[in-house]
Design a protein around this motif. Structure first.
Motif, PDB file in Angstrom:
ATOM      1  N   HIS A   3       0.814  -1.181   0.000  1.00 30.24           N
ATOM      2  CA  HIS A   3       0.000   0.000   0.000  1.00 30.24           C
ATOM      3  C   HIS A   3       0.864   1.254   0.000  1.00 30.24           C
ATOM      4  O   HIS A   3       1.951   1.261   0.549  1.00 30.24           O
ATOM      5  N   MET A   4       0.431   2.279  -0.708  1.00 29.54           N
ATOM      6  CA  MET A   4       1.201   3.511  -0.831  1.00 29.54           C
ATOM      7  C   MET A   4       0.540   4.590   0.017  1.00 29.54           C
ATOM      8  O   MET A   4      -0.649   4.556   0.276  1.00 29.54           O
ATOM      9  N   VAL A   5       1.350   5.537   0.431  1.00 32.76           N
ATOM     10  CA  VAL A   5       0.868   6.648   1.248  1.00 32.76           C
ATOM     11  C   VAL A   5       0.944   7.906   0.396  1.00 32.76           C
ATOM     12  O   VAL A   5       1.947   8.131  -0.285  1.00 32.76           O
ATOM     13  N   LYS A   6      -0.102   8.697   0.429  1.00 28.81           N
ATOM     14  CA  LYS A   6      -0.046   9.976  -0.281  1.00 28.81           C
ATOM     15  C   LYS A   6       0.490  11.033   0.687  1.00 28.81           C
ATOM     16  O   LYS A   6      -0.085  11.255   1.749  1.00 28.81           O
ATOM     17  N   VAL A   7       1.602  11.640   0.318  1.00 30.75           N
ATOM     18  CA  VAL A   7       2.232  12.646   1.168  1.00 30.75           C
ATOM     19  C   VAL A   7       2.118  13.994   0.470  1.00 30.75           C
ATOM     20  O   VAL A   7       2.543  14.142  -0.677  1.00 30.75           O
ATOM     21  N   GLN A   8       1.526  14.948   1.160  1.00 33.60           N
ATOM     22  CA  GLN A   8       1.495  16.309   0.634  1.00 33.60           C
ATOM     23  C   GLN A   8       2.454  17.145   1.460  1.00 33.60           C
ATOM     24  O   GLN A   8       2.405  17.118   2.696  1.00 33.60           O
ATOM     25  N   VAL A   9       3.357  17.829   0.791  1.00 33.47           N
ATOM     26  CA  VAL A   9       4.322  18.680   1.483  1.00 33.47           C
ATOM     27  C   VAL A   9       3.972  20.120   1.158  1.00 33.47           C
ATOM     28  O   VAL A   9       3.864  20.496  -0.009  1.00 33.47           O
ATOM     29  N   ILE A  74      -0.930  11.942   4.527  1.00 33.73           N
ATOM     30  CA  ILE A  74      -0.502  12.933   5.504  1.00 33.73           C
ATOM     31  C   ILE A  74      -0.127  14.235   4.829  1.00 33.73           C
ATOM     32  O   ILE A  74       0.188  14.279   3.643  1.00 33.73           O
ATOM     33  N   VAL A  75      -0.163  15.291   5.628  1.00 34.01           N
ATOM     34  CA  VAL A  75       0.320  16.598   5.187  1.00 34.01           C
ATOM     35  C   VAL A  75       1.514  16.955   6.065  1.00 34.01           C
ATOM     36  O   VAL A  75       1.431  16.917   7.293  1.00 34.01           O
TER      37      VAL A  75
END
Length: 160
Positions: A3-9, A74-75
């Protein structure tokens, strides 16, 4: 598929980038993506969870997202800092000496510190890190020198 995680920076100025990454991705690798996108050197990046950036220590470079319990979207807030001082270990045939440097210092500046402490003339010092010989005009960050890592000091003998 795992599973992949969406990371917003996000930057404070409001710009943001999004990457899908595996939870085993390290903070250092994520900073590499940010460096490619925004040209901010990894050494100057501090990433904190957006929920409470002030109380949260920055995420540590060597840790994976999973190590921080980040298995979901996550952000992260990107804070830019001045390059921090770090310690490096310089090992010669007799002993290991600790020096305090900045990633933006040049190899020559480190050699000058070694000269001040150990009285080995700069032109007789050969420094290597991870098998690469370090050239005077480059910075330590150019060679991706990490905090607390070991640099080897070899002496060039005269006339050789």
């Amino acid at each position: 598929g795992s599973h992949m995680v969406k990371v917003q920076v996000k930057q404070l100025q409001g710009m943001s980038l999004t990457r899908k990454v595996h939870p085993s991705t390290t903070v250092w690798e994520l900073k590499g993506e940010i460096e490619k996108e925004w040209c901010i050197p990894r050494y100057q990046q501090r990433l904190a969870l957006q929920d409470n950036p002030s109380n949260l220590p920055a995420l540590r470079d060597g840790d994976s997202l999973a190590a921080h319990g980040l298995f979901y979207d996550i952000v992260l807030l990107l804070l830019c800092t001045e390059p921090q001082e770090m310690e490096v270990l310089v090992k010669d045939s007799n002993k290991t000496t600790v020096y305090t440097v900045r990633p933006t210092d040049t190899v020559k500046q480190l050699k000058q510190q070694i000269y001040a402490c150990q009285h080995v003339p700069v032109e007789q010092q050969r420094l290597t890190y991870e098998t690469k010989e370090l050239e005077n005009h480059h910075t330590l960050e150019h060679y991706h020198v990490q905090p607390r890592s070991t640099i080897y000091l070899l002496l060039r003998l005269r006339g050789g």
